[in-house]
Design a protein around this motif. Structure first.
Motif, PDB file in Angstrom:
ATOM      1  N   ARG A 181       0.780  -1.194   0.077  1.00 14.21           N
ATOM      2  CA  ARG A 181      -0.062   0.093   0.129  1.00 14.21           C
ATOM      3  C   ARG A 181       0.618   1.112   0.007  1.00 14.21           C
ATOM      4  O   ARG A 181       1.898   1.315   0.748  1.00 14.21           O
ATOM      5  N   PRO A 182       0.430   2.367  -0.706  1.00 16.26           N
ATOM      6  CA  PRO A 182       1.414   3.432  -0.927  1.00 16.26           C
ATOM      7  C   PRO A 182       0.951   4.043   0.358  1.00 16.26           C
ATOM      8  O   PRO A 182      -0.157   4.046   1.016  1.00 16.26           O
ATOM      9  N   VAL A 183       1.960   5.081   0.979  1.00 17.27           N
ATOM     10  CA  VAL A 183       1.716   5.809   2.031  1.00 17.27           C
ATOM     11  C   VAL A 183       1.545   7.240   1.609  1.00 17.27           C
ATOM     12  O   VAL A 183       2.164   7.762   0.916  1.00 17.27           O
ATOM     13  N   THR A 184       0.197   7.836   2.225  1.00 17.73           N
ATOM     14  CA  THR A 184       0.006   9.352   1.846  1.00 17.73           C
ATOM     15  C   THR A 184       0.724  10.030   3.233  1.00 17.73           C
ATOM     16  O   THR A 184       0.469   9.628   4.215  1.00 17.73           O
ATOM     17  N   GLY A 185       1.166  11.287   2.928  1.00 19.82           N
ATOM     18  CA  GLY A 185       1.397  12.000   4.055  1.00 19.82           C
ATOM     19  C   GLY A 185       3.072  11.539   4.305  1.00 19.82           C
ATOM     20  O   GLY A 185       3.554  10.473   4.231  1.00 19.82           O
ATOM     21  N   LYS A 186       3.848  12.369   5.028  1.00 16.43           N
ATOM     22  CA  LYS A 186       5.331  12.209   5.200  1.00 16.43           C
ATOM     23  C   LYS A 186       5.374  11.431   6.241  1.00 16.43           C
ATOM     24  O   LYS A 186       4.763  11.783   7.438  1.00 16.43           O
ATOM     25  N   SER A 187       6.177  10.577   6.376  1.00 13.13           N
ATOM     26  CA  SER A 187       6.613   9.575   7.391  1.00 13.13           C
ATOM     27  C   SER A 187       8.056   9.131   7.461  1.00 13.13           C
ATOM     28  O   SER A 187       8.696   8.724   6.157  1.00 13.13           O
ATOM     29  N   PRO A 188       9.017   9.740   8.309  1.00  9.88           N
ATOM     30  CA  PRO A 188      10.401   9.553   8.137  1.00  9.88           C
ATOM     31  C   PRO A 188      10.657   8.019   8.561  1.00  9.88           C
ATOM     32  O   PRO A 188      10.096   7.490   9.395  1.00  9.88           O
ATOM     33  N   VAL A 189      11.850   7.532   7.693  1.00  8.89           N
ATOM     34  CA  VAL A 189      12.397   6.131   8.102  1.00  8.89           C
ATOM     35  C   VAL A 189      13.719   6.377   8.338  1.00  8.89           C
ATOM     36  O   VAL A 189      14.425   6.854   7.567  1.00  8.89           O
ATOM     37  N   ARG A 190      14.142   5.501   9.312  1.00  9.76           N
ATOM     38  CA  ARG A 190      15.562   5.713   9.760  1.00  9.76           C
ATOM     39  C   ARG A 190      16.264   4.165   9.481  1.00  9.76           C
ATOM     40  O   ARG A 190      15.596   3.082   9.901  1.00  9.76           O
ATOM     41  N   VAL A 191      17.166   4.060   8.849  1.00  9.81           N
ATOM     42  CA  VAL A 191      17.866   2.700   8.449  1.00  9.81           C
ATOM     43  C   VAL A 191      19.081   2.586   9.200  1.00  9.81           C
ATOM     44  O   VAL A 191      20.083   3.369   8.884  1.00  9.81           O
ATOM     45  N   GLU A 192      19.463   1.573  10.023  1.00  7.25           N
ATOM     46  CA  GLU A 192      20.634   1.421  10.915  1.00  7.25           C
ATOM     47  C   GLU A 192      21.092  -0.018  10.418  1.00  7.25           C
ATOM     48  O   GLU A 192      20.648  -0.731  10.268  1.00  7.25           O
ATOM     49  N   ALA A 193      22.622   0.142  10.439  1.00  8.54           N
ATOM     50  CA  ALA A 193      23.336  -0.982  10.256  1.00  8.54           C
ATOM     51  C   ALA A 193      24.489  -0.949  11.078  1.00  8.54           C
ATOM     52  O   ALA A 193      25.148   0.163  11.300  1.00  8.54           O
ATOM     53  N   GLY A 194      25.016  -2.094  11.565  1.00  9.68           N
ATOM     54  CA  GLY A 194      26.216  -2.293  12.221  1.00  9.68           C
ATOM     55  C   GLY A 194      27.423  -1.831  11.548  1.00  9.68           C
ATOM     56  O   GLY A 194      27.612  -2.025  10.471  1.00  9.68           O
ATOM     57  N   GLY A 195      28.189  -0.820  12.246  1.00  7.93           N
ATOM     58  CA  GLY A 195      29.375  -0.367  11.622  1.00  7.93           C
ATOM     59  C   GLY A 195      29.168   0.905  10.848  1.00  7.93           C
ATOM     60  O   GLY A 195      30.202   1.488  10.567  1.00  7.93           O
ATOM     61  N   ALA A 196      27.907   1.406  10.787  1.00  2.05           N
ATOM     62  CA  ALA A 196      27.797   2.513  10.005  1.00  2.05           C
ATOM     63  C   ALA A 196      27.802   3.623  10.927  1.00  2.05           C
ATOM     64  O   ALA A 196      27.332   3.682  12.136  1.00  2.05           O
ATOM     65  N   ASP A 197      28.596   4.882  10.707  1.00  2.00           N
ATOM     66  CA  ASP A 197      28.559   5.850  11.533  1.00  2.00           C
ATOM     67  C   ASP A 197      27.386   6.680  11.745  1.00  2.00           C
ATOM     68  O   ASP A 197      27.128   7.240  12.918  1.00  2.00           O
ATOM     69  N   ASP A 198      26.620   6.928  10.555  1.00  2.00           N
ATOM     70  CA  ASP A 198      25.572   7.690  10.433  1.00  2.00           C
ATOM     71  C   ASP A 198      24.230   6.658  10.177  1.00  2.00           C
ATOM     72  O   ASP A 198      24.459   5.877   9.348  1.00  2.00           O
ATOM     73  N   SER A 199      23.151   6.914  10.713  1.00  2.00           N
ATOM     74  CA  SER A 199      21.782   6.422  10.337  1.00  2.00           C
ATOM     75  C   SER A 199      21.311   7.226   9.283  1.00  2.00           C
ATOM     76  O   SER A 199      20.455   8.054   9.613  1.00  2.00           O
ATOM     77  N   PRO A 200      21.014   6.907   7.964  1.00  2.00           N
ATOM     78  CA  PRO A 200      20.260   7.709   7.115  1.00  2.00           C
ATOM     79  C   PRO A 200      18.905   7.883   7.410  1.00  2.00           C
ATOM     80  O   PRO A 200      18.206   6.822   7.695  1.00  2.00           O
ATOM     81  N   VAL A 201      18.274   8.898   7.227  1.00  2.00           N
ATOM     82  CA  VAL A 201      16.567   9.141   7.401  1.00  2.00           C
ATOM     83  C   VAL A 201      15.995   9.283   5.939  1.00  2.00           C
ATOM     84  O   VAL A 201      16.514  10.277   5.417  1.00  2.00           O
ATOM     85  N   GLY A 202      15.135   8.609   5.660  1.00  2.00           N
ATOM     86  CA  GLY A 202      14.405   8.635   4.369  1.00  2.00           C
ATOM     87  C   GLY A 202      13.051   8.717   4.692  1.00  2.00           C
ATOM     88  O   GLY A 202      12.492   9.287   5.544  1.00  2.00           O
ATOM     89  N   GLU A 203      12.178   8.610   3.563  1.00  2.00           N
ATOM     90  CA  GLU A 203      10.775   8.864   3.303  1.00  2.00           C
ATOM     91  C   GLU A 203      10.261   7.509   3.133  1.00  2.00           C
ATOM     92  O   GLU A 203      10.494   7.094   2.133  1.00  2.00           O
ATOM     93  N   LEU A 204       9.204   7.030   3.995  1.00  2.00           N
ATOM     94  CA  LEU A 204       8.378   5.934   3.435  1.00  2.00           C
ATOM     95  C   LEU A 204       7.545   6.167   2.290  1.00  2.00           C
ATOM     96  O   LEU A 204       6.888   7.293   2.235  1.00  2.00           O
ATOM     97  N   LEU A 205       7.675   5.276   1.334  1.00  2.00           N
ATOM     98  CA  LEU A 205       6.823   5.375   0.235  1.00  2.00           C
ATOM     99  C   LEU A 205       5.583   4.147   0.059  1.00  2.00           C
ATOM    100  O   LEU A 205       4.592   4.656  -0.216  1.00  2.00           O
ATOM    101  N   ASP A 206       6.001   2.959   0.587  1.00  2.00           N
ATOM    102  CA  ASP A 206       4.789   2.074   0.544  1.00  2.00           C
ATOM    103  C   ASP A 206       5.125   1.034   1.635  1.00  2.00           C
ATOM    104  O   ASP A 206       6.426   0.923   2.084  1.00  2.00           O
TER     105      ASP A 206
END
Length: 241
Positions: free
Chosen positions: A120-145
């Protein structure tokens, strides 16, 4: 529903490395053989642009030397994901145990994504944070579906391609617009598609809670309940008390 994605050259190299490291099982279907006649074997090693395959039991009526120069279709499963590619047979050895094939390394590999739930597509903005071991920063994106077993999001960052790879196990946290609470789940990267400018990536994630991770299983159960209400329209039915 089955969807295929072409891997980038970097992703392709990583998949081949993983196949060699894990001695992946290959199903090889020579195009010159009768339909559905399949060879099965294990990746023994990689030598430059060659993949050496140790075969399981093979039908004696089809000598391997007759395959030299023939094209074949190959499929393999790594980290629960299926990959497809085509290549040609460079060499073959009928003598010895096990019998062997030498394949040219493919120039293109496709990831097969089998969706089990409605996306299902997502209406409205919703932040997504992706984390992985060893990564210095966790990128923040936008939920699409989103579906009951995964999601897609858009992430910005020119170094994303150097840190996150198809098959990586990560952790994703997000919220659903108009639905209270947050969700934090382990997941695996199923596909990744960069934009032409290299600054954005659209990535597909599959939720992958461990059997003994009770907290993650509870979160996934709560998410699936909300999605079921969204799909069936039973979340706010007139007359409910």
């Amino acid at each position: 529903m089955v969807v295929t994605f072409d891997l980038t050259s970097r992703q392709l190299a990583r998949v081949l490395e993983q196949a060699v490291r894990n001695r992946a099982s290959f199903e090889i279907e020579p195009r010159t053989w009768p339909e559905n006649q399949i060879l099965r074997g294990t990746v023994a090693n990689r030598d430059g642009n060659l993949l050496r395959i140790e075969l399981d039991d093979t039908p004696a009526e089809f000598p391997l030397t007759g395959l030299i120069g023939a094209f074949c279709d190959v499929r393999t499963v790594l980290s629960g994901q299926m990959y497809l590619f085509s290549t040609c047979v460079v060499d073959a050895a009928d003598s010895g145990v096990p019998r062997r094939l030498v394949l040219a390394t493919p120039t293109m590999i496709q990831l097969v994504n089998r969706r089990r739930f409605e996306r299902r597509p997502v209406t409205g903005k919703s932040p997504v944070r992706v984390e992985a071991g060893g990564a210095d920063d966790s990128p923040v994106g936008e939920l699409l579906d989103i579906s009951a077993d995964g999601l897609a999001c858009r992430v910005t960052g020119d170094d994303f391609d150097d840190v996150f790879f198809v098959g990586d196990e990560i952790r994703v946290s997000f919220e659903l617009p108009d639905h209270g609470g947050s969700f934090d789940l382990p997941a695996i990267i199923c596909n990744k598609k960069p934009a032409t400018d290299g600054q954005e990536h659209t990535i597909g994630l599959k939720f992958k809670p461990c059997a003994n991770d009770v907290a993650a299983r509870d979160v996934l159960h709560r998410l699936r309940g909300i999605l079921c209400e969204m799909i069936t329209g039973t979340g706010n039915v007139e007359g409910d008390t």
